[in-house]
Motif scaffolding. Structure first.
Motif, PDB file in Angstrom:
ATOM      1  N   PHE A  68       0.833  -1.207   0.000  1.00  0.00           N
ATOM      2  CA  PHE A  68       0.000   0.000   0.000  1.00  0.00           C
ATOM      3  C   PHE A  68       0.867   1.257   0.000  1.00  0.00           C
ATOM      4  CE2 PHE A  68      -2.321   3.386   2.149  1.00  0.00           C
ATOM      5  CZ  PHE A  68      -3.533   3.376   1.490  1.00  0.00           C
ATOM      6  N   TRP A  69       1.880   1.270   0.877  1.00  0.00           N
ATOM      7  CA  TRP A  69       2.743   2.445   0.955  1.00  0.00           C
ATOM      8  C   TRP A  69       3.587   2.624  -0.301  1.00  0.00           C
ATOM      9  CZ3 TRP A  69       3.077   6.803   3.450  1.00  0.00           C
ATOM     10  CH2 TRP A  69       2.360   6.952   4.642  1.00  0.00           C
ATOM     11  N   LEU A  70       3.996   1.508  -0.915  1.00  0.00           N
ATOM     12  CA  LEU A  70       4.732   1.617  -2.169  1.00  0.00           C
ATOM     13  C   LEU A  70       3.855   2.243  -3.256  1.00  0.00           C
ATOM     14  CD1 LEU A  70       6.661  -1.785  -2.288  1.00  0.00           C
ATOM     15  CD2 LEU A  70       7.618   0.496  -1.862  1.00  0.00           C
ATOM     16  N   GLY A  71       2.580   1.871  -3.274  1.00  0.00           N
ATOM     17  CA  GLY A  71       1.661   2.454  -4.239  1.00  0.00           C
ATOM     18  C   GLY A  71       1.456   3.939  -4.015  1.00  0.00           C
ATOM     19  N   VAL A  72       1.314   4.330  -2.750  1.00  0.00           N
ATOM     20  CA  VAL A  72       1.149   5.753  -2.430  1.00  0.00           C
ATOM     21  C   VAL A  72       2.382   6.547  -2.843  1.00  0.00           C
ATOM     22  CG1 VAL A  72       0.961   7.403  -0.529  1.00  0.00           C
ATOM     23  CG2 VAL A  72      -0.488   5.357  -0.557  1.00  0.00           C
ATOM     24  N   LEU A  73       3.555   6.028  -2.515  1.00  0.00           N
ATOM     25  CA  LEU A  73       4.800   6.740  -2.830  1.00  0.00           C
ATOM     26  C   LEU A  73       5.045   6.791  -4.329  1.00  0.00           C
ATOM     27  CD1 LEU A  73       7.120   5.373   0.002  1.00  0.00           C
ATOM     28  CD2 LEU A  73       6.011   7.616  -0.131  1.00  0.00           C
ATOM     29  N   PHE A  74       4.645   5.731  -5.047  1.00  0.00           N
ATOM     30  CA  PHE A  74       4.792   5.719  -6.505  1.00  0.00           C
ATOM     31  C   PHE A  74       3.960   6.822  -7.143  1.00  0.00           C
ATOM     32  CE2 PHE A  74       3.139   4.141 -10.622  1.00  0.00           C
ATOM     33  CZ  PHE A  74       4.330   4.149 -11.337  1.00  0.00           C
ATOM     34  N   LEU A  75       2.713   6.952  -6.706  1.00  0.00           N
ATOM     35  CA  LEU A  75       1.853   8.011  -7.245  1.00  0.00           C
ATOM     36  C   LEU A  75       2.336   9.385  -6.814  1.00  0.00           C
ATOM     37  CD1 LEU A  75      -0.743   8.046  -9.034  1.00  0.00           C
ATOM     38  CD2 LEU A  75       0.132   5.826  -8.355  1.00  0.00           C
ATOM     39  N   MET A  76       2.908   9.478  -5.623  1.00  0.00           N
ATOM     40  CA  MET A  76       3.456  10.752  -5.186  1.00  0.00           C
ATOM     41  C   MET A  76       4.615  11.171  -6.092  1.00  0.00           C
ATOM     42  SD  MET A  76       4.772  11.829  -1.363  1.00  0.00           S
ATOM     43  CE  MET A  76       3.160  11.387  -0.681  1.00  0.00           C
ATOM     44  N   LEU A  77       5.418  10.185  -6.529  1.00  0.00           N
ATOM     45  CA  LEU A  77       6.501  10.475  -7.464  1.00  0.00           C
ATOM     46  C   LEU A  77       5.951  10.958  -8.794  1.00  0.00           C
ATOM     47  CD1 LEU A  77       9.491  10.401  -8.286  1.00  0.00           C
ATOM     48  CD2 LEU A  77       9.177   7.985  -8.881  1.00  0.00           C
ATOM     49  N   LEU A  78       4.907  10.277  -9.302  1.00  0.00           N
ATOM     50  CA  LEU A  78       4.289  10.729 -10.548  1.00  0.00           C
ATOM     51  C   LEU A  78       3.684  12.115 -10.386  1.00  0.00           C
ATOM     52  CD1 LEU A  78       2.458   7.583 -11.990  1.00  0.00           C
ATOM     53  CD2 LEU A  78       4.659   8.542 -12.646  1.00  0.00           C
ATOM     54  N   ASP A  79       3.204  12.387  -9.189  1.00  0.00           N
ATOM     55  CA  ASP A  79       2.623  13.688  -8.894  1.00  0.00           C
ATOM     56  C   ASP A  79       3.639  14.804  -9.114  1.00  0.00           C
ATOM     57  OD1 ASP A  79       0.940  15.673  -8.011  1.00  0.00           O
ATOM     58  OD2 ASP A  79       1.292  15.279  -5.900  1.00  0.00           O
ATOM     59  N   ARG A  80       4.910  14.498  -8.877  1.00  0.00           N
ATOM     60  CA  ARG A  80       5.964  15.486  -9.057  1.00  0.00           C
ATOM     61  C   ARG A  80       6.352  15.638 -10.520  1.00  0.00           C
ATOM     62  NH1 ARG A  80       6.285  18.627  -4.567  1.00  0.00           N
ATOM     63  NH2 ARG A  80       6.176  17.332  -2.687  1.00  0.00           N
ATOM     64  N   VAL A  81       6.030  14.614 -11.314  1.00  0.00           N
ATOM     65  CA  VAL A  81       6.469  14.609 -12.710  1.00  0.00           C
ATOM     66  C   VAL A  81       5.384  15.113 -13.653  1.00  0.00           C
ATOM     67  CG1 VAL A  81       7.263  13.136 -14.608  1.00  0.00           C
ATOM     68  CG2 VAL A  81       8.070  12.718 -12.272  1.00  0.00           C
ATOM     69  N   ILE A  82       4.145  14.673 -13.399  1.00  0.00           N
ATOM     70  CA  ILE A  82       3.040  15.003 -14.303  1.00  0.00           C
ATOM     71  C   ILE A  82       2.151  16.054 -13.657  1.00  0.00           C
ATOM     72  CG2 ILE A  82       1.051  14.102 -15.556  1.00  0.00           C
ATOM     73  CD1 ILE A  82       2.366  11.387 -15.510  1.00  0.00           C
TER      74      ILE A  82
END
Length: 262
Positions: free
Chosen positions: A79-93
């Motif tokens: 779950f936390w890996l999924g949240v952090l992955f989307l947070m990374l995309l949040d910084r890119v897109i």
């Protein structure tokens, strides 16, 4: 096994939902009202939260029962890996709700049309992964995941993709794009779902022991999208209770679908 017709149809169903929603631009003459947009957004958020719990997190915990009291751990980590992955995309897109002003600043020089497509594509990537993970578990013979449960997730995402497709195509047409081009961009935003779903099935088939992590990873990504994108939009402005009520409706429908078909 990815060419199993049931799996193929399950992977395509969410994309069909996006395409049908995008096609609404051909039948509606005006831009969606603020109230309708808020209601559709709340409904989509409710569906995604229910799908994250019943179709992803609960099966992830059930598949880890051999760990005893630590059966929650794979789901917790994924779950936390999924949240952090989307947070990374949040910084890119760049996100749609940040508005045209910020998009035209130094953070991004993308055209507004491209920005809108990318914003919704951000939503659709974890959705495609979620469907792919569940079908991978079904193909692997997991007792916790049934054909009905997998289809319930795909159908629930398709239902919430319908308003999502309309939310793309209608504003684009209102901004001056032709109906055909607005429809094309809406459909394009949903194309990543069967692609990422198929890739996830292929990957998960080689890593069945990682299934609880993959299921909860998709759940974390979907929850992040709901909290970061959909909830602020459904609660903005007056009469925010419309979005809240539609959230409850979407949650209830998806919960019923998953339990009844599972």
């Amino acid at each position: 096994m990815i060419f199993d017709l049931n799996v193929f149809f399950g992977l395509i169903v969410p994309f069909i939902g996006t395409a049908l929603g995008s096609a609404a631009v051909f039948f509606m003459k005006k831009e969606l009202s603020e109230g309708v947009t808020r209601a559709l957004t709340g409904f989509a958020a409710g569906v995604m939260i229910a799908a994250s719990v019943w179709s992803l997190i609960i099966p992830a915990i059930e598949q880890s029962e051999g760990l005893g009291r630590l059966s929650f751990l794979p789901a917790f980590i994924g779950f936390w890996l999924g949240v952090l992955f989307l947070m990374l995309l949040d910084r890119v897109i760049p996100h749609l709700h940040r508005g045209a002003t910020e998009a035209e600043g130094p953070r991004s020089r993308l055209a507004r049309t491209t920005m809108m497509v990318l914003a919704v594509t951000l939503h659709n990537i974890p959705e495609g992964m979620a469907v792919g993970v569940v079908y991978a578990g079904f193909l692997a013979g997991s007792g916790e995941i049934t054909a009905g449960g997998a289809f319930a997730l795909a159908l629930g995402i398709a239902i919430q993709n319908f308003p999502e497709g309309a939310i793309i195509s209608m504003p684009l047409h209102a901004e001056g794009r032709s109906k055909g081009r607005a429809f094309f961009y809406g459909v394009l935003s949903g194309a990543v779902e069967p692609i990422f779903g198929g890739l996830t099935v292929l990957f998960a088939g080689l890593a069945i022991p990682a299934m609880p992590y993959l299921l909860s990873f998709a759940a974390g990504a979907m929850v992040y999208v709901v909290v970061e994108e959909l909830i602020p939009d459904m609660a903005r402005g007056e009469h925010s209770h419309i979005g809240v009520l539609m959230f409850a409706v979407g949650f209830s429908i998806m919960m019923a679908l998953d339990v009844a078909l599972g």
